[in-house]
Design an enzyme around this catalytic site. Structure first.
Site, mmCIF file in Angstrom:
data_model
loop_
_atom_site.group_PDB
_atom_site.id
_atom_site.type_symbol
_atom_site.label_atom_id
_atom_site.label_comp_id
_atom_site.label_asym_id
_atom_site.label_seq_id
_atom_site.Cartn_x
_atom_site.Cartn_y
_atom_site.Cartn_z
ATOM 1 N N LYS A 188 0.835 -1.211 0.000
ATOM 2 C CA LYS A 188 0.000 0.000 0.000
ATOM 3 C C LYS A 188 0.866 1.256 0.000
ATOM 4 O O LYS A 188 0.625 2.187 -0.762
ATOM 5 C CB LYS A 188 -0.911 0.042 1.241
ATOM 6 C CG LYS A 188 -1.832 -1.148 1.399
ATOM 7 C CD LYS A 188 -2.713 -1.025 2.620
ATOM 8 C CE LYS A 188 -1.979 -1.007 3.951
ATOM 9 N NZ LYS A 188 -1.278 -2.277 4.276
ATOM 10 N N ARG A 239 -9.709 1.296 8.324
ATOM 11 C CA ARG A 239 -9.255 -0.038 8.728
ATOM 12 C C ARG A 239 -10.324 -0.779 9.513
ATOM 13 O O ARG A 239 -10.089 -1.907 9.923
ATOM 14 C CB ARG A 239 -8.033 0.120 9.640
ATOM 15 C CG ARG A 239 -6.731 -0.183 8.957
ATOM 16 C CD ARG A 239 -5.648 0.135 9.973
ATOM 17 N NE ARG A 239 -4.505 -0.670 9.752
ATOM 18 C CZ ARG A 239 -3.417 -0.238 9.122
ATOM 19 N NH1 ARG A 239 -3.362 0.961 8.620
ATOM 20 N NH2 ARG A 239 -2.385 -1.027 9.005
ATOM 21 N N ARG A 295 11.585 -2.043 11.216
ATOM 22 C CA ARG A 295 10.464 -1.340 11.840
ATOM 23 C C ARG A 295 10.106 -2.103 13.108
ATOM 24 O O ARG A 295 10.109 -3.336 13.093
ATOM 25 C CB ARG A 295 9.277 -1.288 10.859
ATOM 26 C CG ARG A 295 8.534 0.022 10.924
ATOM 27 C CD ARG A 295 7.576 0.173 9.787
ATOM 28 N NE ARG A 295 6.259 -0.367 10.120
ATOM 29 C CZ ARG A 295 5.199 -0.258 9.346
ATOM 30 N NH1 ARG A 295 5.298 0.388 8.188
ATOM 31 N NH2 ARG A 295 4.036 -0.759 9.696
ATOM 32 N N ARG A 343 -0.535 -8.460 13.783
ATOM 33 C CA ARG A 343 -1.064 -7.493 12.794
ATOM 34 C C ARG A 343 -1.915 -8.222 11.754
ATOM 35 O O ARG A 343 -2.947 -7.709 11.321
ATOM 36 C CB ARG A 343 0.089 -6.752 12.113
ATOM 37 C CG ARG A 343 0.723 -5.697 13.018
ATOM 38 C CD ARG A 343 2.088 -5.257 12.518
ATOM 39 N NE ARG A 343 2.071 -4.620 11.223
ATOM 40 C CZ ARG A 343 3.152 -4.493 10.449
ATOM 41 N NH1 ARG A 343 4.323 -4.968 10.844
ATOM 42 N NH2 ARG A 343 3.062 -3.882 9.292
HETATM 43 P P1 AP5 Z 1 4.841 -1.464 1.867
HETATM 44 O O1 AP5 Z 1 4.622 -0.704 0.627
HETATM 45 O O2 AP5 Z 1 5.378 -0.746 3.058
HETATM 46 O O3 AP5 Z 1 3.494 -2.232 2.269
HETATM 47 P P2 AP5 Z 1 2.292 -1.776 3.152
HETATM 48 O O4 AP5 Z 1 1.089 -2.484 2.654
HETATM 49 O O5 AP5 Z 1 2.245 -0.283 3.212
HETATM 50 O O6 AP5 Z 1 2.750 -2.401 4.537
HETATM 51 P P3 AP5 Z 1 2.828 -1.788 5.995
HETATM 52 O O7 AP5 Z 1 3.494 -2.848 6.827
HETATM 53 O O8 AP5 Z 1 3.447 -0.442 6.014
HETATM 54 O O9 AP5 Z 1 1.287 -1.668 6.296
HETATM 55 P P4 AP5 Z 1 0.535 -1.681 7.598
HETATM 56 O O10 AP5 Z 1 -0.847 -1.475 7.123
HETATM 57 O O11 AP5 Z 1 0.748 -2.870 8.461
HETATM 58 O O12 AP5 Z 1 1.218 -0.484 8.416
HETATM 59 P P5 AP5 Z 1 0.847 1.044 8.647
HETATM 60 O O13 AP5 Z 1 2.102 1.789 8.642
HETATM 61 O O14 AP5 Z 1 -0.258 1.483 7.760
HETATM 62 O O15 AP5 Z 1 5.765 -2.713 1.504
HETATM 63 C C1 AP5 Z 1 6.220 -3.620 2.494
HETATM 64 C C2 AP5 Z 1 7.593 -4.179 2.053
HETATM 65 O O16 AP5 Z 1 7.415 -4.933 0.850
HETATM 66 C C3 AP5 Z 1 8.623 -3.088 1.723
HETATM 67 O O17 AP5 Z 1 9.897 -3.529 2.112
HETATM 68 C C4 AP5 Z 1 8.524 -2.941 0.208
HETATM 69 O O18 AP5 Z 1 9.728 -2.487 -0.363
HETATM 70 C C5 AP5 Z 1 8.191 -4.373 -0.216
HETATM 71 N N1 AP5 Z 1 7.351 -4.418 -1.428
HETATM 72 C C6 AP5 Z 1 6.292 -3.615 -1.714
HETATM 73 N N2 AP5 Z 1 5.750 -3.976 -2.908
HETATM 74 C C7 AP5 Z 1 6.487 -5.032 -3.367
HETATM 75 C C8 AP5 Z 1 6.410 -5.842 -4.538
HETATM 76 N N3 AP5 Z 1 5.467 -5.641 -5.495
HETATM 77 N N4 AP5 Z 1 7.311 -6.827 -4.679
HETATM 78 C C9 AP5 Z 1 8.269 -7.034 -3.738
HETATM 79 N N5 AP5 Z 1 8.402 -6.294 -2.603
HETATM 80 C C10 AP5 Z 1 7.502 -5.309 -2.414
HETATM 81 O O19 AP5 Z 1 0.242 1.006 10.124
HETATM 82 C C11 AP5 Z 1 1.061 0.699 11.222
HETATM 83 C C12 AP5 Z 1 0.224 0.652 12.492
HETATM 84 O O20 AP5 Z 1 -0.402 1.942 12.728
HETATM 85 C C13 AP5 Z 1 -0.959 -0.318 12.491
HETATM 86 O O21 AP5 Z 1 -0.556 -1.633 12.844
HETATM 87 C C14 AP5 Z 1 -1.863 0.307 13.546
HETATM 88 O O22 AP5 Z 1 -1.401 0.043 14.851
HETATM 89 C C15 AP5 Z 1 -1.696 1.796 13.278
HETATM 90 N N6 AP5 Z 1 -2.685 2.332 12.326
HETATM 91 C C16 AP5 Z 1 -2.449 2.860 11.089
HETATM 92 N N7 AP5 Z 1 -3.577 3.240 10.499
HETATM 93 C C17 AP5 Z 1 -4.573 2.964 11.376
HETATM 94 C C18 AP5 Z 1 -5.987 3.096 11.337
HETATM 95 N N8 AP5 Z 1 -6.611 3.605 10.270
HETATM 96 N N9 AP5 Z 1 -6.687 2.670 12.400
HETATM 97 C C19 AP5 Z 1 -6.099 2.170 13.504
HETATM 98 N N10 AP5 Z 1 -4.755 1.998 13.606
HETATM 99 C C20 AP5 Z 1 -4.006 2.389 12.551
#
Ligand code: AP5
Length: 225
Positions: free
Chosen positions: A21, A96, A161, A172
């Site tokens: 994402k 979410r 991270r 998660r």
């Molecule tokens: P990346 O692009 O970072 O993937 P992502 O889907 O953004 O993964 P995240 O782990 O950042 O998402 P998340 O939803 O768990 O965390 P968030 O920060 O939103 O890619 C991941 C890896 O894969 C990278 O190394 C990348 O290079 C690689 N990659 C990407 N595409 C690829 C491909 N096509 N091929 C190969 N490799 C690839 O949230 C963190 C925390 O914040 C949550 O757990 C929660 O506690 C809180 N939070 C955030 N938003 C909310 C909300 N709305 N409500 C409540 N809590 C929230």
């Protein structure tokens, strides 16, 4: 991109942790001149700044749990009032939960439709990606594979991270299935909902996401890309 019309392009990115994402919303926002609103980044900034909200959010994030709906709805509601979202935005990580999705619909009343993209990736691939991920300890950017020791943007040290450790990733993913997956059903019947395969090279995913958004947006009579 074609001429910027007066209709807004409002994109919501769905998908489990590690689906891509952040990677794809950053690319789409940059190439289409839209603000990327990533709730995980907003929360990590608050944690770093040591605000009261940041301290509470940090505890939930480190446990792999969600931050409360009230806090998240407040953060995103305020952000979407800013004038830079007038022509649209890319939302990464929100909504979410079903209450967050309902709150977003309320905020969007009278604005353009939401184009919702769900990125699908097998769980074993998600686990591999999150175990391998490094971010910059200073500016927080995801490190591409060619950054071996330090950040190519600011020179900071590359680190894991804190919520990418095995036990937290498992939690998660459980939280994703329990609380976030239901919003795929919530949006699934809308004509502007699209699913894309995220288990392909990043450039291929970018191209298919562009095509999906173009098509969904045209169906909605929205902005022409
Ligand atoms: P990346 O692009 O970072 O993937 P992502 O889907 O953004 O993964 P995240 O782990 O950042 O998402 P998340 O939803 O768990 O965390 P968030 O920060 O939103 O890619 C991941 C890896 O894969 C990278 O190394 C990348 O290079 C690689 N990659 C990407 N595409 C690829 C491909 N096509 N091929 C190969 N490799 C690839 O949230 C963190 C925390 O914040 C949550 O757990 C929660 O506690 C809180 N939070 C955030 N938003 C909310 C909300 N709305 N409500 C409540 N809590 C929230």
């Amino acid at each position: 991109m074609g001429q910027r019309p007066d209709r807004s392009l409002n994109v919501v990115m769905l998908g489990p942790p590690g689906a891509g994402k952040g990677t794809q919303s950053e690319r789409f926002a940059r190439t289409h001149g839209l603000p990327k609103i990533a709730t995980g980044d907003i929360l990590r900034d608050a944690v770093k700044a040591g605000t009261a909200m940041g301290r509470a959010a940090g505890a939930a994030m480190d446990a792999g749990e969600l931050v409360s709906d009230d806090v998240m709805i407040g953060i995103v509601g305020d952000r979407l009032k800013r004038p830079d979202t007038k022509l649209g935005f890319v939302l990464d990580g929100f909504p979410r939960t079903v209450p967050q999705a309902n709150a977003l619909d309320a905020v969007m009343d009278g604005r353009g439709p939401l184009v919702v993209i769900d990125i699908v990736v097998p769980e074993e691939v998600l686990l591999r990606r999150l175990a391998a991920r490094r971010i910059c300890g200073s500016c927080g950017v995801n490190a591409p594979v060619d950054w071996t020791t330090s950040c190519g943007k600011c020179g900071g040290e590359l680190v894991h991270r804190t919520d990418d450790s095995d036990g937290i990733v498992a939690e998660r993913l459980r939280v994703y299935h329990r609380q976030t997956r239901p919003i795929v059903e919530f949006y699934g019947r809308r004509p502007t909902f699209r699913t894309i395969d995220g288990n392909l090279p990043p450039d291929v995913v970018t191209a298919s996401m562009d095509a999906a958004i173009r098509e969904a947006s045209a169906v909605a009579g929205g902005v022409r890309l």
